[in-house]
Design an enzyme around this catalytic site. Structure first.
Site, PDB file in Angstrom:
ATOM      1  N   SER A 124       0.829  -1.206   0.000  1.00  0.00           N
ATOM      2  CA  SER A 124       0.000   0.000   0.000  1.00  0.00           C
ATOM      3  C   SER A 124       0.859   1.250   0.000  1.00  0.00           C
ATOM      4  O   SER A 124       1.969   1.258   0.537  1.00  0.00           O
ATOM      5  CB  SER A 124      -0.844  -0.029   1.271  1.00  0.00           C
ATOM      6  N   TYR A 150      -2.028  -1.260  10.652  1.00  0.00           N
ATOM      7  CA  TYR A 150      -2.268  -1.806   9.299  1.00  0.00           C
ATOM      8  C   TYR A 150      -1.048  -1.541   8.412  1.00  0.00           C
ATOM      9  O   TYR A 150      -0.524  -2.445   7.746  1.00  0.00           O
ATOM     10  CB  TYR A 150      -3.525  -1.169   8.681  1.00  0.00           C
ATOM     11  N   LYS A 154       1.945  -4.072   6.448  1.00  0.00           N
ATOM     12  CA  LYS A 154       2.400  -4.024   5.043  1.00  0.00           C
ATOM     13  C   LYS A 154       3.911  -3.816   4.987  1.00  0.00           C
ATOM     14  O   LYS A 154       4.611  -4.423   4.179  1.00  0.00           O
ATOM     15  CB  LYS A 154       1.659  -2.913   4.284  1.00  0.00           C
TER      16      LYS A 154
HETATM   17  N1  UFG Z   1     -12.407  11.333   3.560  1.00  0.00           N
HETATM   18  C1  UFG Z   1     -13.443  12.200   3.901  1.00  0.00           C
HETATM   19  N2  UFG Z   1     -14.591  11.664   4.407  1.00  0.00           N
HETATM   20  C2  UFG Z   1     -14.774  10.331   4.595  1.00  0.00           C
HETATM   21  C3  UFG Z   1     -13.709   9.453   4.240  1.00  0.00           C
HETATM   22  C4  UFG Z   1     -12.544   9.990   3.733  1.00  0.00           C
HETATM   23  O1  UFG Z   1     -13.328  13.421   3.753  1.00  0.00           O
HETATM   24  O2  UFG Z   1     -15.843   9.913   5.075  1.00  0.00           O
HETATM   25  C5  UFG Z   1     -11.184  11.878   2.948  1.00  0.00           C
HETATM   26  C6  UFG Z   1      -9.925  11.590   3.720  1.00  0.00           C
HETATM   27  O3  UFG Z   1      -9.696  12.590   4.687  1.00  0.00           O
HETATM   28  C7  UFG Z   1      -8.883  11.564   2.601  1.00  0.00           C
HETATM   29  C8  UFG Z   1      -9.650  11.014   1.410  1.00  0.00           C
HETATM   30  O4  UFG Z   1     -11.020  11.249   1.710  1.00  0.00           O
HETATM   31  O5  UFG Z   1      -8.473  12.868   2.285  1.00  0.00           O
HETATM   32  C9  UFG Z   1      -9.426   9.539   1.171  1.00  0.00           C
HETATM   33  O6  UFG Z   1      -9.710   8.804   2.362  1.00  0.00           O
HETATM   34  P1  UFG Z   1      -9.917   7.218   2.370  1.00  0.00           P
HETATM   35  O7  UFG Z   1     -10.287   6.815   3.768  1.00  0.00           O
HETATM   36  O8  UFG Z   1     -10.824   6.804   1.276  1.00  0.00           O
HETATM   37  O9  UFG Z   1      -8.472   6.664   1.977  1.00  0.00           O
HETATM   38  P2  UFG Z   1      -7.059   6.909   2.698  1.00  0.00           P
HETATM   39  O10 UFG Z   1      -6.231   7.705   1.759  1.00  0.00           O
HETATM   40  O11 UFG Z   1      -7.173   7.374   4.076  1.00  0.00           O
HETATM   41  O12 UFG Z   1      -6.580   5.393   2.874  1.00  0.00           O
HETATM   42  C10 UFG Z   1      -6.412   4.568   1.787  1.00  0.00           C
HETATM   43  C11 UFG Z   1      -6.654   3.109   2.168  1.00  0.00           C
HETATM   44  C12 UFG Z   1      -5.607   2.596   3.086  1.00  0.00           C
HETATM   45  C13 UFG Z   1      -4.245   2.902   2.573  1.00  0.00           C
HETATM   46  C14 UFG Z   1      -4.106   4.362   2.235  1.00  0.00           C
HETATM   47  C15 UFG Z   1      -2.798   4.644   1.578  1.00  0.00           C
HETATM   48  O13 UFG Z   1      -7.921   2.964   2.803  1.00  0.00           O
HETATM   49  O14 UFG Z   1      -5.744   1.199   3.170  1.00  0.00           O
HETATM   50  O15 UFG Z   1      -5.122   4.744   1.326  1.00  0.00           O
HETATM   51  O16 UFG Z   1      -2.609   5.994   1.360  1.00  0.00           O
HETATM   52  F1  UFG Z   1      -3.327   2.579   3.473  1.00  0.00           F
END
Ligand code: UFG
Length: 340
Positions: A124, A150, A154
């Site tokens: 990841s 998590y 990885k």
């Molecule tokens: N976000 C919101 N509201 C939500 C969910 C997310 O505003 O309800 C925002 C987050 O702050 C972020 C973006 O949307 O800016 C993406 O968030 P995600 O939770 O969809 O994804 P992440 O980037 O946090 O995490 C993902 C995977 C992980 C991995 C990571 C690597 O879920 O498994 O990318 O960067 F590790």
């Protein structure tokens, strides 16, 4: 014919990869315990590929897993079998270390015992931690740093694979670092099943669109980005699946030890841009509220995908509009996921 074992092959990324492999005439064996997937997935994969899949309902951490190696001539193992929710991993670290690492180690031990020496590992972008903005896009040779259990699983997984590569000249592995997978199969038959309130943005957005959740919480609009919301490199799950096909093809062709590749588009979109693209695709206004930043989030994350292009001859072909279209198509056709 090459036989490819997909551990965790009934999950979101595994199921899409199974279809792409079957369509290219590869022999696919799926092992899954349905801990975060559904038995109906197997039938849908078969329908899409017009082919039967060899399937075992098994936990890859257990001794029963050995039967798969006994009964089949396996050329490549692809390991998708892992828990993936960052927030849960902070609350339940032991179950994350136990599940993700015991399954990886058991798989690698069986591979060694049965002389299977080609391995694709799901890693990841999280292993890059918080890359300084002027250092973006993230490159494979950047230092690694995990910020949650998590991510640690990885990072440790990558270390285990590198150590085996150093010890054993016959062992070949491709480690794929996924950025933010979204989207679904164009048919609407495969997509991401989420249980409970989704932690990731796309499943949350689609549940707002079908009225199951009232509004999207946008986690912070005061980041140092153009519109203040976080930027991510979203990648269509079918592009990601094709990235696995390319990795497998390379492993079947060359013996090059352990190699690492980013799978991303190279382009970042802010949360606001994603919401607008989703509104266009669904023809719906998405209600949202700006709330506090989420702990552990970084402002920006996007890939330099040029190594995958050069070496694997892979590049993402689907853009943000297709990702939103297919996520929406999946959600609207399957409001209860695979239970419909
Ligand atoms: N976000 C919101 N509201 C939500 C969910 C997310 O505003 O309800 C925002 C987050 O702050 C972020 C973006 O949307 O800016 C993406 O968030 P995600 O939770 O969809 O994804 P992440 O980037 O946090 O995490 C993902 C995977 C992980 C991995 C990571 C690597 O879920 O498994 O990318 O960067 F590790």
């Amino acid at each position: 014919m090459s036989s490819i074992l997909l551990a965790g092959g009934a999950g979101y990324i595994g199921s899409h990869t199974a279809v792409e492999l079957l369509l290219r005439d590869k022999d696919v064996i799926i092992v899954d315990n349905f801990s975060n997937s559904n038995p109906n997935v197997i039938e849908r994969i078969e329908r899409l590929a017009s082919k039967r899949v060899k399937f075992y309902e098994l936990d890859t951490r257990t001794s029963e897993f050995e039967i798969v190696f006994k009964e089949n001539e396996i050329d490549v193992v692809v390991d998708f079998a892992a828990y993936k929710a960052v927030g849960d991993s902070v609350k339940e670290p032991l179950s994350y270390y136990e599940n993700n690492l015991c399954s990886l180690i058991n798989t690698l031990k069986l591979m060694k015992k049965y002389n299977v020496n080609k391995f694709v590992f799901s890693s990841s972008a999280t292993v890059y931690g918080d890359v300084k903005v002027d250092m973006l896009p993230a490159r494979e040779d950047y230092p690694r740093c995990a910020t949650n259990p998590y991510g640690n699983t990885k990072l440790i997984g990558e270390e285990i694979i590198s150590d085996i590569g150093n010890a054993d000249d016959n062992f070949n592995s491709i480690v794929l670092r996924y950025f933010n997978p979204i989207g679904a199969h164009q048919s609407g038959l495969l997509g991401e099943q989420t249980n409970g309130v989704p932690a990731n943005i796309m499943p949350y957005l689609t549940k707002v669109a079908i009225g199951e959740l009232p509004f999207l919480n946008i986690f912070g609009d005061d980041y140092d980005t153009e519109d203040g919301t976080g930027i991510r490199d979203y990648i269509h799950v079918v592009d990601l699946a094709i990235g696995h096909v390319k990795a497998i093809e390379r492993l079947l062709k060359v013996n090059n030890g352990v190699e690492f590749f980013n799978l991303g588009t190279g382009k970042g979109y802010s949360v606001m841009e994603l919401v607008r693209a989703f509104s266009r695709a669904s023809q719906m206004e998405i209600p949202y509220k700006i709330v506090e930043r989420r702990d552990g989030d970084v402002a920006m994350s996007y890939a330099d995908p040029s190594k995958a292009k050069e070496v694997l001859n892979w590049e993402a072909s689907l853009g943000i509009d297709e990702m939103c279209r297919d996520s929406w198509n999946w959600q609207s056709k399957n409001p209860n996921g695979y239970d419909d």
